[in-house]
Design a protein around this motif. Sequence first.
Motif, PDB file in Angstrom:
ATOM      1  N   ASN A  57      11.587   6.264  -4.613  1.00  0.00           N
ATOM      2  CA  ASN A  57      10.502   5.271  -4.592  1.00  0.00           C
ATOM      3  C   ASN A  57      10.276   4.693  -3.187  1.00  0.00           C
ATOM      4  O   ASN A  57      10.999   5.011  -2.239  1.00  0.00           O
ATOM      5  CB  ASN A  57      10.728   4.194  -5.656  1.00  0.00           C
ATOM      6  CG  ASN A  57      11.906   3.286  -5.357  1.00  0.00           C
ATOM      7  OD1 ASN A  57      12.229   3.030  -4.188  1.00  0.00           O
ATOM      8  ND2 ASN A  57      12.546   2.791  -6.402  1.00  0.00           N
ATOM      9  N   GLN A  72      -1.816   3.350   1.032  1.00  0.00           N
ATOM     10  CA  GLN A  72      -0.538   2.741   0.639  1.00  0.00           C
ATOM     11  C   GLN A  72       0.634   3.582   1.123  1.00  0.00           C
ATOM     12  O   GLN A  72       1.637   3.052   1.614  1.00  0.00           O
ATOM     13  CB  GLN A  72      -0.486   2.570  -0.883  1.00  0.00           C
ATOM     14  CG  GLN A  72      -1.428   1.472  -1.387  1.00  0.00           C
ATOM     15  CD  GLN A  72      -1.530   1.436  -2.897  1.00  0.00           C
ATOM     16  OE1 GLN A  72      -1.323   2.449  -3.568  1.00  0.00           O
ATOM     17  NE2 GLN A  72      -1.875   0.281  -3.435  1.00  0.00           N
ATOM     18  N   GLU A 108       7.030  -6.212   2.714  1.00  0.00           N
ATOM     19  CA  GLU A 108       6.230  -7.425   2.637  1.00  0.00           C
ATOM     20  C   GLU A 108       5.264  -7.488   3.834  1.00  0.00           C
ATOM     21  O   GLU A 108       4.094  -7.815   3.695  1.00  0.00           O
ATOM     22  CB  GLU A 108       7.147  -8.641   2.637  1.00  0.00           C
ATOM     23  CG  GLU A 108       6.425  -9.924   2.347  1.00  0.00           C
ATOM     24  CD  GLU A 108       7.315 -10.905   1.581  1.00  0.00           C
ATOM     25  OE1 GLU A 108       8.534 -10.940   1.860  1.00  0.00           O
ATOM     26  OE2 GLU A 108       6.780 -11.614   0.732  1.00  0.00           O
ATOM     27  N   GLU A 153      12.809  -4.674   2.003  1.00  0.00           N
ATOM     28  CA  GLU A 153      11.842  -5.505   1.273  1.00  0.00           C
ATOM     29  C   GLU A 153      11.001  -6.341   2.231  1.00  0.00           C
ATOM     30  O   GLU A 153       9.801  -6.497   2.044  1.00  0.00           O
ATOM     31  CB  GLU A 153      12.554  -6.414   0.264  1.00  0.00           C
ATOM     32  CG  GLU A 153      12.983  -5.656  -0.976  1.00  0.00           C
ATOM     33  CD  GLU A 153      13.602  -6.558  -2.041  1.00  0.00           C
ATOM     34  OE1 GLU A 153      13.456  -7.793  -1.935  1.00  0.00           O
ATOM     35  OE2 GLU A 153      14.231  -6.026  -2.968  1.00  0.00           O
ATOM     36  N   LEU A 186       3.000  -4.497   0.765  1.00  0.00           N
ATOM     37  CA  LEU A 186       3.214  -3.600  -0.372  1.00  0.00           C
ATOM     38  C   LEU A 186       4.486  -3.860  -1.159  1.00  0.00           C
ATOM     39  O   LEU A 186       4.984  -2.980  -1.843  1.00  0.00           O
ATOM     40  CB  LEU A 186       3.226  -2.142   0.116  1.00  0.00           C
ATOM     41  CG  LEU A 186       1.873  -1.458   0.159  1.00  0.00           C
ATOM     42  CD1 LEU A 186       2.055   0.009   0.487  1.00  0.00           C
ATOM     43  CD2 LEU A 186       1.148  -1.579  -1.177  1.00  0.00           C
ATOM     44  N   LYS A 187       4.971  -5.091  -1.077  1.00  0.00           N
ATOM     45  CA  LYS A 187       6.218  -5.386  -1.791  1.00  0.00           C
ATOM     46  C   LYS A 187       6.053  -5.146  -3.298  1.00  0.00           C
ATOM     47  O   LYS A 187       6.976  -4.713  -3.981  1.00  0.00           O
ATOM     48  CB  LYS A 187       6.635  -6.826  -1.505  1.00  0.00           C
ATOM     49  CG  LYS A 187       8.117  -7.024  -1.688  1.00  0.00           C
ATOM     50  CD  LYS A 187       8.557  -8.407  -1.339  1.00  0.00           C
ATOM     51  CE  LYS A 187       9.972  -8.625  -1.864  1.00  0.00           C
ATOM     52  NZ  LYS A 187      10.355 -10.026  -1.843  1.00  0.00           N
ATOM     53  N   ASP A 188       4.846  -5.412  -3.792  1.00  0.00           N
ATOM     54  CA  ASP A 188       4.617  -5.250  -5.239  1.00  0.00           C
ATOM     55  C   ASP A 188       4.553  -3.779  -5.676  1.00  0.00           C
ATOM     56  O   ASP A 188       4.453  -3.489  -6.853  1.00  0.00           O
ATOM     57  CB  ASP A 188       3.330  -5.992  -5.654  1.00  0.00           C
ATOM     58  CG  ASP A 188       2.100  -5.476  -4.925  1.00  0.00           C
ATOM     59  OD1 ASP A 188       2.251  -4.866  -3.845  1.00  0.00           O
ATOM     60  OD2 ASP A 188       0.976  -5.676  -5.435  1.00  0.00           O
ATOM     61  N   ARG A 189       4.597  -2.871  -4.725  1.00  0.00           N
ATOM     62  CA  ARG A 189       4.581  -1.449  -5.086  1.00  0.00           C
ATOM     63  C   ARG A 189       5.919  -0.759  -4.783  1.00  0.00           C
ATOM     64  O   ARG A 189       6.009   0.453  -4.787  1.00  0.00           O
ATOM     65  CB  ARG A 189       3.488  -0.708  -4.298  1.00  0.00           C
ATOM     66  CG  ARG A 189       2.084  -1.096  -4.653  1.00  0.00           C
ATOM     67  CD  ARG A 189       1.711  -0.543  -6.028  1.00  0.00           C
ATOM     68  NE  ARG A 189       0.274  -0.641  -6.255  1.00  0.00           N
ATOM     69  CZ  ARG A 189      -0.356  -1.759  -6.596  1.00  0.00           C
ATOM     70  NH1 ARG A 189       0.324  -2.873  -6.768  1.00  0.00           N
ATOM     71  NH2 ARG A 189      -1.653  -1.744  -6.788  1.00  0.00           N
ATOM     72  N   MET A 190       6.955  -1.565  -4.547  1.00  0.00           N
ATOM     73  CA  MET A 190       8.181  -0.955  -4.024  1.00  0.00           C
ATOM     74  C   MET A 190       8.882  -0.003  -4.989  1.00  0.00           C
ATOM     75  O   MET A 190       9.628   0.861  -4.573  1.00  0.00           O
ATOM     76  CB  MET A 190       9.139  -2.021  -3.503  1.00  0.00           C
ATOM     77  CG  MET A 190       9.735  -2.911  -4.529  1.00  0.00           C
ATOM     78  SD  MET A 190      10.728  -4.147  -3.671  1.00  0.00           S
ATOM     79  CE  MET A 190      11.587  -4.849  -5.061  1.00  0.00           C
ATOM     80  N   LYS A 191       8.606  -0.137  -6.277  1.00  0.00           N
ATOM     81  CA  LYS A 191       9.248   0.764  -7.250  1.00  0.00           C
ATOM     82  C   LYS A 191       8.425   2.026  -7.507  1.00  0.00           C
ATOM     83  O   LYS A 191       8.810   2.885  -8.289  1.00  0.00           O
ATOM     84  CB  LYS A 191       9.480   0.008  -8.566  1.00  0.00           C
ATOM     85  CG  LYS A 191      10.528  -1.104  -8.453  1.00  0.00           C
ATOM     86  CD  LYS A 191      11.935  -0.511  -8.330  1.00  0.00           C
ATOM     87  CE  LYS A 191      13.006  -1.512  -7.888  1.00  0.00           C
ATOM     88  NZ  LYS A 191      13.196  -2.628  -8.789  1.00  0.00           N
ATOM     89  N   HIS A 192       7.276   2.109  -6.853  1.00  0.00           N
ATOM     90  CA  HIS A 192       6.428   3.293  -7.050  1.00  0.00           C
ATOM     91  C   HIS A 192       6.898   4.455  -6.182  1.00  0.00           C
ATOM     92  O   HIS A 192       7.346   4.258  -5.069  1.00  0.00           O
ATOM     93  CB  HIS A 192       4.974   2.985  -6.673  1.00  0.00           C
ATOM     94  CG  HIS A 192       4.284   2.071  -7.623  1.00  0.00           C
ATOM     95  ND1 HIS A 192       3.108   2.395  -8.242  1.00  0.00           N
ATOM     96  CD2 HIS A 192       4.606   0.836  -8.063  1.00  0.00           C
ATOM     97  CE1 HIS A 192       2.731   1.402  -9.032  1.00  0.00           C
ATOM     98  NE2 HIS A 192       3.624   0.440  -8.931  1.00  0.00           N
TER      99      HIS A 192
END
Length: 226
Positions: A103, A150, A131, A127, A135-141
Motif C-alpha cells: 500500500n 495520487q 500528510e 505518515e 494523501l494521508k487518507d489514502r495511505m491504505k490504498h
Amino acid sequence: MSEPVIVLESLKKYYFMGEFVIKALDDVSLSIRKGEYTAIMGPSGSGKSTMMHLVGCLDTPTEGKIYIDADDTSSLREEDLAYLRNAKIGFVFQQFNLLMKINALENVMTPLMYAGYSIRQRREIAENALEQVGLKDRMKHRPNELSGGQKQRIAIARALVNDPTILLADEPTGALDTVTGEQIMDLFEQINQQGRTVIMVTHDPEVSSRCRRTIHLRDGKIVEDL
Ligand SMILES: Nc1ncnc2c1ncn2[C@@H]1O[C@H](COP(=O)(O)OP(=O)(O)OP(=O)(O)O)[C@@H](O)[C@H]1O
Ligand SMILES: [Mg+2]
C-alpha cells in the motif's frame, strides 16, 4: 548567492555499440546552487535522463566529474556513495515506479529501511510525508487503487522521507493530464520553497516556465542556459 550543491565538470557519457559510439552526454559542465529550481529541456535522446542518472549517482560517467556538496563522487567508496544517494537525493519518475503489491504507506516507508529507525518511527515519518502531499487518507490504498496524480504524490512522499536536500524529477508530469500536472507542479514549488534544490526534466514549456532556470540540451550538449 548560495553555495553550489551540484557541480558537473566536463561530464561525458558514451555508449559503445559495436562500431558506433553514442555520445549521450558530451562535455557538460554546470553548477547548480542550493535552493535553485531548474528545468532540463531538449528533444528526445538529447541526454536529459542520462544527466539525471549521473547527478543522482545511479550511473557513472565515461569521463568527467560530479561533485555533490563539494564531494567528488568518483572518489567515494560504494558504501559512501550509497549513503550520499540515500541521504541527500530524492527521485521522482514519470511512471511513478511504485511497488504494486504494497500500500501507499508501505511504499513511502521503504527508503527508511536502511536508516536505523524502528517500525513505529518509520510509520510516523511516512505518515507525515503523506500528510504533506495531501494523501494521508489514502495511505491504505495500493497504487492500482489510486489515480495518476495520487500515485505521483505517493512517489513524491517517498522521495521526501529521507529529507533530501536535492530532488530530481524526470518528467514527473509526463503521464498526467494538464490540471493534475499543475497540482503536482504546485507541490514541487512548495518543496523548493522549503529550501530544497529541484531539477526537473520536462518537455512542457508551461512546466519549465514555472522553474527559475531552464537548461536546454541537444545531442548531449548544453545549448542554452537561461
Ligand atoms: N543503456 C544505453 N545504451 C545505449 N544507449 C543508450 C543507453 N541509454 C541511453 N542511450 C542513448 O543515449 C542517448 C540519450 O538518452 P536519454 O535517455 O538520456 O535521452 P532523453 O533526453 O532522456 O530522451 P527522452 O526525452 O526520450 O526521455 C539516446 O541516444 C539513447 O538512445
Ligand atoms: Mg528521458
